[in-house]
Design a protein around this motif. Structure first.
Motif, PDB file in Angstrom:
ATOM      1  N   PRO B 127       0.817  -1.222   0.000  1.00 22.82           N
ATOM      2  CA  PRO B 127       0.000   0.000   0.000  1.00 22.82           C
ATOM      3  C   PRO B 127       0.851   1.272   0.000  1.00 22.82           C
ATOM      4  CG  PRO B 127       0.086  -0.910   2.210  1.00 22.82           C
ATOM      5  CD  PRO B 127       0.843  -1.857   1.321  1.00 22.82           C
ATOM      6  N   ALA B 128       2.178   1.142   0.096  1.00 26.83           N
ATOM      7  CA  ALA B 128       3.045   2.321   0.127  1.00 26.83           C
ATOM      8  C   ALA B 128       2.982   3.070  -1.203  1.00 26.83           C
ATOM      9  CB  ALA B 128       4.484   1.905   0.418  1.00 26.83           C
ATOM     10  N   ARG B 139      11.557   2.638   3.028  1.00 28.62           N
ATOM     11  CA  ARG B 139      10.131   2.646   3.339  1.00 28.62           C
ATOM     12  C   ARG B 139       9.778   1.312   3.958  1.00 28.62           C
ATOM     13  NH1 ARG B 139       5.169   2.886   4.493  1.00 28.62           N
ATOM     14  NH2 ARG B 139       3.631   3.970   3.192  1.00 28.62           N
ATOM     15  N   ARG B 140       9.487   1.336   5.257  1.00 30.18           N
ATOM     16  CA  ARG B 140       9.001   0.114   5.904  1.00 30.18           C
ATOM     17  C   ARG B 140       7.507   0.038   5.645  1.00 30.18           C
ATOM     18  NH1 ARG B 140      10.830  -0.092  11.989  1.00 30.18           N
ATOM     19  NH2 ARG B 140      10.318  -2.281  11.733  1.00 30.18           N
ATOM     20  N   THR B 141       7.064  -1.107   5.209  1.00 26.73           N
ATOM     21  CA  THR B 141       5.656  -1.217   4.846  1.00 26.73           C
ATOM     22  C   THR B 141       5.185  -2.661   4.898  1.00 26.73           C
ATOM     23  OG1 THR B 141       4.016  -0.596   3.175  1.00 26.73           O
ATOM     24  CG2 THR B 141       6.152  -1.346   2.368  1.00 26.73           C
ATOM     25  N   ARG B 142       4.035  -2.878   4.323  1.00 22.27           N
ATOM     26  CA  ARG B 142       3.455  -4.211   4.274  1.00 22.27           C
ATOM     27  C   ARG B 142       3.645  -4.774   2.875  1.00 22.27           C
ATOM     28  NH1 ARG B 142      -1.506  -5.930   2.665  1.00 22.27           N
ATOM     29  NH2 ARG B 142      -2.239  -3.829   2.303  1.00 22.27           N
ATOM     30  N   GLN B 145       1.015  -9.926   3.052  1.00 22.26           N
ATOM     31  CA  GLN B 145       0.654 -10.325   4.414  1.00 22.26           C
ATOM     32  C   GLN B 145       1.743 -10.091   5.453  1.00 22.26           C
ATOM     33  OE1 GLN B 145      -1.325 -14.177   4.677  1.00 22.26           O
ATOM     34  NE2 GLN B 145      -1.632 -14.163   2.483  1.00 22.26           N
ATOM     35  N   VAL B 146       2.922  -9.675   5.017  1.00 24.54           N
ATOM     36  CA  VAL B 146       4.028  -9.584   5.984  1.00 24.54           C
ATOM     37  C   VAL B 146       4.700  -8.209   5.933  1.00 24.54           C
ATOM     38  CG1 VAL B 146       4.466 -12.057   5.876  1.00 24.54           C
ATOM     39  CG2 VAL B 146       5.710 -10.516   4.342  1.00 24.54           C
ATOM     40  N   ALA B 147       5.472  -7.928   6.985  1.00 24.56           N
ATOM     41  CA  ALA B 147       6.192  -6.661   7.052  1.00 24.56           C
ATOM     42  C   ALA B 147       7.494  -6.758   6.257  1.00 24.56           C
ATOM     43  CB  ALA B 147       6.486  -6.317   8.509  1.00 24.56           C
TER      44      ALA B 147
END
Lengths: 106, 187
Positions: B127-128, B139-142, B145-147
């Motif tokens: 979704p970033a 950019r830490r994101t999803r 289903q996972v980080a």
């Protein structure tokens, strides 16, 4: 779809990047409190239709908790702010009053 | 049990709209501390300036990425990670902190290709706002289903890191996103 700006990392985070934490600014009743107070703290929420203060965690991002003010009916977000406060800050209250003149913090 | 002497993806490679490959064993040291007061020690050990919000800075043989208001990730050679964590612990003696070699808890992969398809392939699984992600920013994101975390080395190369336990999932996800016939031409 909700989008909150995380005050910790500045990212406009999509709802799916976040974990919800329920209502914000709860007063804790722990050991020594009455059963009624403890029940209220643990279970009873006003579940308002309208302006609501909430806790969210940027779970898939910086991992930090923050607070948000939004409308539960329109999903409009009035603002987000750091979690290290016990009441909504003045700028958030001003932003809400600008959009909802009839609203008051009870 | 995982074999920590090989990377989680064992050199896997996939070709499609972009080329996806295992970036191999990478040294990663996580440091949690008050970043402002730890800046001098980090500079002394890594040669890198403390990164600002979401930025990545260059040090001597390593890079330092901002992860959260009290956490940075140092990317280095796999063989030097343990010493780097030890040196940081030494340099931060007396200050509340945690420096840990997490190299074998993570997996890194590299994507190379044309700038447009590269951003498309990533944008499909997160979704970033990939269009707004500048070079030198992590950019830490999803990732479905996972980080995970994404950054661009250049306009034609991106890196993705995730936990070792979900490395195959993320690799397969990216490979599927990059499959021929899946072009969307947005970026």
């Amino acid at each position: 779809m909700l989008t909150f700006r995380c005050p910790c990392c500045g990212i406009d985070a999509c709802e799916t990047e976040l974990a919800p934490g329920g209502e914000a600014h709860l007063k804790r009743f722990g050991p020594g409190s009455s059963d009624d107070e403890f029940e209220g703290y643990l279970f009873l929420r006003p579940n308002v239709r309208g302006v609501h203060f909430e806790r969210w965690r940027h779970a898939m991002g910086c991992g930090k908790w923050f607070l948000a003010a939004r409308c539960t009916a329109t999903l409009e977000v009035f603002g987000t702010y750091p979690a290290q406060v016990s009441a909504p800050p003045p700028d958030i209250l001003a932003a809400i009053r600008a959009k909802r003149p009839d609203w008051s913090l009870t | 049990m995982s074999d920590a002497t090989v990377s989680a993806l064992k050199g896997a490679e996939a070709r499609g709209l972009v080329t996806l490959r295992d970036a191999g064993l990478t040294g990663m040291v996580t440091l949690r501390a008050d970043l402002a007061t730890a800046a001098r020690a980090v500079k002394r050990v890594t040669g890198a300036d403390m990164p600002g919000l979401r930025r990545i800075t260059q040090g001597q043989g390593c890079r330092v990425a901002w992860m959260s208001p009290d956490e940075i990730l140092i990317l280095c050679e796999h063989a030097t990670a343990r010493k780097l964590a030890f040196d940081l612990t030494e340099a931060l003696t007396g200050q509340h902190h945690l420096a840990l070699d997490v190299s074998d808890a993570r997996a890194m992969m590299a994507l190379t290709g044309e700038p447009g398809p590269l951003r498309d392939v990533l944008a499909k699984i997160t979704p970033a706002d990939i269009a707004a992600l500048p070079l030198g920013e992590m950019r830490r994101t999803r990732l479905q289903q996972v980080a995970g975390a994404i950054w661009f080395e250049t306009e034609t190369e991106a890196r993705v890191i995730c936990f070792r336990s979900v490395a195959t999932y993320v690799f397969d996800l990216l490979a599927m996103s990059a499959r021929e016939g899946g072009a969307i031409g947005y970026h």
